[in-house]
Design a protein around this motif. Structure first.
Motif, PDB file in Angstrom:
ATOM      1  N   ALA A  61       0.858  -1.179   0.000  1.00 59.21           N
ATOM      2  CA  ALA A  61       0.000   0.000   0.000  1.00 59.21           C
ATOM      3  C   ALA A  61       0.895   1.231   0.000  1.00 59.21           C
ATOM      4  CB  ALA A  61      -0.901   0.008   1.239  1.00 59.21           C
ATOM      5  N   PRO A  62       0.338   2.437  -0.180  1.00 60.13           N
ATOM      6  CA  PRO A  62       1.152   3.650  -0.056  1.00 60.13           C
ATOM      7  C   PRO A  62       1.838   3.715   1.302  1.00 60.13           C
ATOM      8  CG  PRO A  62      -0.965   4.172  -1.035  1.00 60.13           C
ATOM      9  CD  PRO A  62      -1.047   2.745  -0.580  1.00 60.13           C
ATOM     10  N   ARG A  63       2.942   4.443   1.349  1.00 61.72           N
ATOM     11  CA  ARG A  63       3.653   4.589   2.608  1.00 61.72           C
ATOM     12  C   ARG A  63       2.759   5.274   3.644  1.00 61.72           C
ATOM     13  NH1 ARG A  63       9.989   6.048   3.764  1.00 61.72           N
ATOM     14  NH2 ARG A  63       9.865   5.509   5.975  1.00 61.72           N
ATOM     15  N   PHE A  64       2.914   4.868   4.882  1.00 64.51           N
ATOM     16  CA  PHE A  64       2.175   5.377   6.036  1.00 64.51           C
ATOM     17  C   PHE A  64       0.757   4.809   6.137  1.00 64.51           C
ATOM     18  CE2 PHE A  64       5.103   8.852   4.727  1.00 64.51           C
ATOM     19  CZ  PHE A  64       6.028   8.703   5.749  1.00 64.51           C
ATOM     20  N   TRP A  65       0.376   3.871   5.237  1.00 63.43           N
ATOM     21  CA  TRP A  65      -0.904   3.180   5.359  1.00 63.43           C
ATOM     22  C   TRP A  65      -0.705   1.894   6.159  1.00 63.43           C
ATOM     23  CZ3 TRP A  65      -4.771   3.059   0.738  1.00 63.43           C
ATOM     24  CH2 TRP A  65      -4.946   4.366   0.215  1.00 63.43           C
ATOM     25  N   LYS A  66      -1.769   1.488   6.867  1.00 64.32           N
ATOM     26  CA  LYS A  66      -1.723   0.263   7.662  1.00 64.32           C
ATOM     27  C   LYS A  66      -3.109  -0.356   7.707  1.00 64.32           C
ATOM     28  CE  LYS A  66      -0.447  -1.396  12.301  1.00 64.32           C
ATOM     29  NZ  LYS A  66       0.021  -0.966  13.666  1.00 64.32           N
ATOM     30  N   ARG A  67      -3.160  -1.696   7.621  1.00 62.55           N
ATOM     31  CA  ARG A  67      -4.420  -2.412   7.727  1.00 62.55           C
ATOM     32  C   ARG A  67      -5.021  -2.213   9.117  1.00 62.55           C
ATOM     33  NH1 ARG A  67      -7.643  -4.481   3.657  1.00 62.55           N
ATOM     34  NH2 ARG A  67      -6.390  -5.571   2.084  1.00 62.55           N
ATOM     35  N   ASP A  68      -6.344  -2.020   9.135  1.00 63.09           N
ATOM     36  CA  ASP A  68      -7.059  -1.890  10.399  1.00 63.09           C
ATOM     37  C   ASP A  68      -8.386  -2.626  10.250  1.00 63.09           C
ATOM     38  OD1 ASP A  68      -7.652  -0.890  13.027  1.00 63.09           O
ATOM     39  OD2 ASP A  68      -8.979   0.574  12.071  1.00 63.09           O
ATOM     40  N   GLY A  69      -8.409  -3.870  10.682  1.00 62.23           N
ATOM     41  CA  GLY A  69      -9.582  -4.695  10.472  1.00 62.23           C
ATOM     42  C   GLY A  69      -9.787  -4.952   8.991  1.00 62.23           C
TER      43      GLY A  69
ATOM     44  N   GLY B 170     -10.348  -2.521   6.887  1.00 63.58           N
ATOM     45  CA  GLY B 170     -10.066  -1.269   6.192  1.00 63.58           C
ATOM     46  C   GLY B 170      -8.624  -0.839   6.353  1.00 63.58           C
ATOM     47  N   TRP B 171      -8.387   0.438   6.121  1.00 65.96           N
ATOM     48  CA  TRP B 171      -7.046   0.994   6.179  1.00 65.96           C
ATOM     49  C   TRP B 171      -7.058   2.281   6.990  1.00 65.96           C
ATOM     50  CZ3 TRP B 171      -2.756  -1.313   3.967  1.00 65.96           C
ATOM     51  CH2 TRP B 171      -2.995  -2.361   3.065  1.00 65.96           C
ATOM     52  N   VAL B 172      -5.962   2.528   7.675  1.00 68.74           N
ATOM     53  CA  VAL B 172      -5.716   3.813   8.314  1.00 68.74           C
ATOM     54  C   VAL B 172      -4.360   4.330   7.843  1.00 68.74           C
ATOM     55  CG1 VAL B 172      -7.105   3.316  10.353  1.00 68.74           C
ATOM     56  CG2 VAL B 172      -4.663   2.742  10.354  1.00 68.74           C
ATOM     57  N   ARG B 173      -4.111   5.605   8.068  1.00 67.15           N
ATOM     58  CA  ARG B 173      -2.810   6.179   7.754  1.00 67.15           C
ATOM     59  C   ARG B 173      -2.363   7.050   8.920  1.00 67.15           C
ATOM     60  NH1 ARG B 173      -4.188  10.996   3.312  1.00 67.15           N
ATOM     61  NH2 ARG B 173      -5.221  12.399   4.790  1.00 67.15           N
ATOM     62  N   THR B 174      -1.069   7.274   8.988  1.00 67.04           N
ATOM     63  CA  THR B 174      -0.509   8.219   9.952  1.00 67.04           C
ATOM     64  C   THR B 174      -0.100   9.469   9.191  1.00 67.04           C
ATOM     65  OG1 THR B 174       0.300   6.427  11.348  1.00 67.04           O
ATOM     66  CG2 THR B 174       1.258   8.599  11.689  1.00 67.04           C
ATOM     67  N   ARG B 175      -0.626  10.616   9.642  1.00 65.31           N
ATOM     68  CA  ARG B 175      -0.356  11.895   8.962  1.00 65.31           C
ATOM     69  C   ARG B 175       0.085  12.903  10.008  1.00 65.31           C
ATOM     70  NH1 ARG B 175      -3.233  16.355   8.469  1.00 65.31           N
ATOM     71  NH2 ARG B 175      -5.057  15.309   9.393  1.00 65.31           N
ATOM     72  N   PHE B 176       1.378  13.185  10.037  1.00 66.27           N
ATOM     73  CA  PHE B 176       1.958  14.133  10.992  1.00 66.27           C
ATOM     74  C   PHE B 176       1.543  13.790  12.430  1.00 66.27           C
ATOM     75  CE2 PHE B 176       1.635  16.504   6.962  1.00 66.27           C
ATOM     76  CZ  PHE B 176       2.996  16.698   6.748  1.00 66.27           C
ATOM     77  N   GLY B 177       1.625  12.499  12.744  1.00 66.90           N
ATOM     78  CA  GLY B 177       1.347  12.034  14.092  1.00 66.90           C
ATOM     79  C   GLY B 177      -0.103  11.687  14.367  1.00 66.90           C
ATOM     80  N   VAL B 178      -1.002  11.983  13.443  1.00 68.89           N
ATOM     81  CA  VAL B 178      -2.427  11.682  13.602  1.00 68.89           C
ATOM     82  C   VAL B 178      -2.744  10.394  12.854  1.00 68.89           C
ATOM     83  CG1 VAL B 178      -4.776  12.466  13.134  1.00 68.89           C
ATOM     84  CG2 VAL B 178      -3.010  14.119  13.803  1.00 68.89           C
TER      85      VAL B 178
END
Length: 437
Positions: free
Chosen positions: A248-256, A258-266
């Motif tokens: 996946a694109p960098r900073f993306w992570k599987r979450d159940g 779906g997907w989440v990302r980390t953006r400037f600590g969020v």
């Protein structure tokens, strides 16, 4: 015609804005984080800040101003060609306090030089070129420091309002007609050497997307098994995908499911309506092939951005010749994310293409080469030494690019494996025989 005093005011304002941004990026973390290397791909933030000051001293204090050096003894420490980024933390760098004092002293001398030097005559100072070069250099490093902030681990320290919602244009793609157009520039006063000179370029007809590829679009590629299907990847891209274990694109992570990302600590759910960002050239090309399309060439991108079919001329920006305003593009770290696809209708090109400036750098399927008649100025190491490498072109700027460091002719480049930069893409395609006009 801009008067000399108006030009001095413009330069002083650009210098002030760039320094305010540098200060925001370095004062938002403590000294321990300033000297830490947050990624082997990046310098410590304190190195970037001192390097900004050193380049300003070299060009504006010593060369343009003819003044005595401020800190000649540190030149070698902040020469980007002498030390790889991974090695910079081991250097005897200035401390954060010393760095702040150094850049402050240099800036005081630069402002005095600005008041005294004629901004005409010699090419280096004509229309404030050297000052504009240094402004762009600082803003480019500010964007690099912003990328370092994205790579750091910890609680959020940067904050900005979100962009407004948007509505996609009615058309998915537009036809760019065949023919010549003027590529590059010979008149933009602060244009860098690789943008010069202007020349006529023939481009065959093609279609280009009216908006960048969105996260929602890209999720369909992931869900279809695009990362596991060698058919969509070049040989080099497939090798990179396997070696880097890309899913996946960098900073993306599987979450159940779906997907989440980390953006400037969020950490947040993937916003499906934003342009996809933090993808390499190889990922962009694989998506385009899967979608039955391709990436535009650099010449195609610039024609879509600048060509006005009503007049036959090339504009400075997609919307016209006026400098970017907040209604035109998402620039300058005003928002800490790309705006939704379809934003900024006031920034639309004459051909109906949106978000060509700002939001995400756009990968183009071209290498970095000199334009016909290129001449290195004011030094070979800005562009010439990079011609002919494995680089791929990036055009248009991102939400982290300042308006002083982007225009319709501005050229950026990087290795095709890079993912920490704020890069996305849009697709193009050839005109089919039954579509020819």
């Amino acid at each position: 015609m801009t008067s000399t005093e108006d030009l001095r005011g413009k330069v002083a304002d650009a210098l002030r804005r760039s320094r305010e941004r540098s200060t925001t990026l370095t004062e938002s973390v403590d000294d321990d984080e300033l000297v830490r290397q947050h990624s082997k791909l990046m310098s410590p933030l304190v190195w970037d800040l001192a390097h900004i000051g050193n380049q300003e001293e070299l060009w504006l204090v010593r060369d343009v101003g003819g003044r005595e050096p401020v800190r000649e003894d540190i030149d070698h420490l902040y020469d980007a060609f002498q030390h790889a980024r991974a090695d910079r933390p081991a250097l005897p760098l200035l401390s954060p306090a010393e760095t702040r004092g150094y850049v402050r002293e240099v800036r005081e001398k630069v402002l005095d030089v600005l008041e005294r030097v004629p901004l005409e005559g010699a090419r280096l100072v004509d229309q404030g070129f050297a000052f504009g070069m240094i402004v762009q250099h600082e803003q480019q490093h500010d964007e690099t420091m912003l990328a370092t902030h994205q790579l750091r681990v910890g609680a959020p320290v940067l904050h900005a309002p979100d962009p407004a919602p948007a509505t996609r244009p009615a058309r998915r793609e537009v036809l760019v007609p065949a023919g010549e157009f003027t590529m590059g520039t010979s008149t933009e006063p602060w244009a860098l050497d690789n943008e010069r000179p202007a020349f006529r370029r023939q481009v065959d007809a093609f279609f280009i997307d009216t908006v960048p590829v969105s996260n929602g679009d890209y999720l369909a590629f992931i869900d279809a098994g695009g990362y596991d299907d060698e058919r969509w990847w070049s040989a080099e891209g497939w090798t990179f995908r396997k070696q880097a274990n890309l899913v996946a694109p960098r900073f993306w992570k599987r979450d159940g499911d779906g997907w989440v990302r980390t953006r400037f600590g969020v950490v947040e759910r993937i916003p499906v309506d934003e342009p996809v960002v933090h993808v390499s050239f190889h990922e962009a090309a694989a998506y385009a092939k899967w979608a039955g399309r391709r990436l535009p060439t650099e010449a195609e991108w610039e024609k879509a951005a600048r060509f006005d079919p009503a007049t036959g001329r090339s504009r400075r920006y997609p919307w016209g010749d006026e400098d970017p305003g907040p209604e035109h593009a998402n620039l300058g770290q005003r928002h800490l994310r790309p705006a939704p696809v379809g934003s900024y209708p006031a920034g639309e090109s004459a051909l109906g293409v949106r978000q060509l400036i700002g939001d995400v750098w756009e990968w183009c399927d071209s290498g970095f080469e000199a334009y016909p008649g290129f001449a290195a100025f004011p030094y070979r190491e800005y562009s010439e030494v990079f011609f002919g490498g494995d680089y791929k072109m990036l055009r248009g700027g991102s939400f982290g690019t300042d308006k002083a460091a982007v225009r319709g002719t501005f050229r950026n480049w990087d290795h095709p494996i890079r993912r920490q930069i704020f890069a996305g893409f849009r697709c193009a395609r050839d005109v089919l025989p039954d579509e020819a006009r």
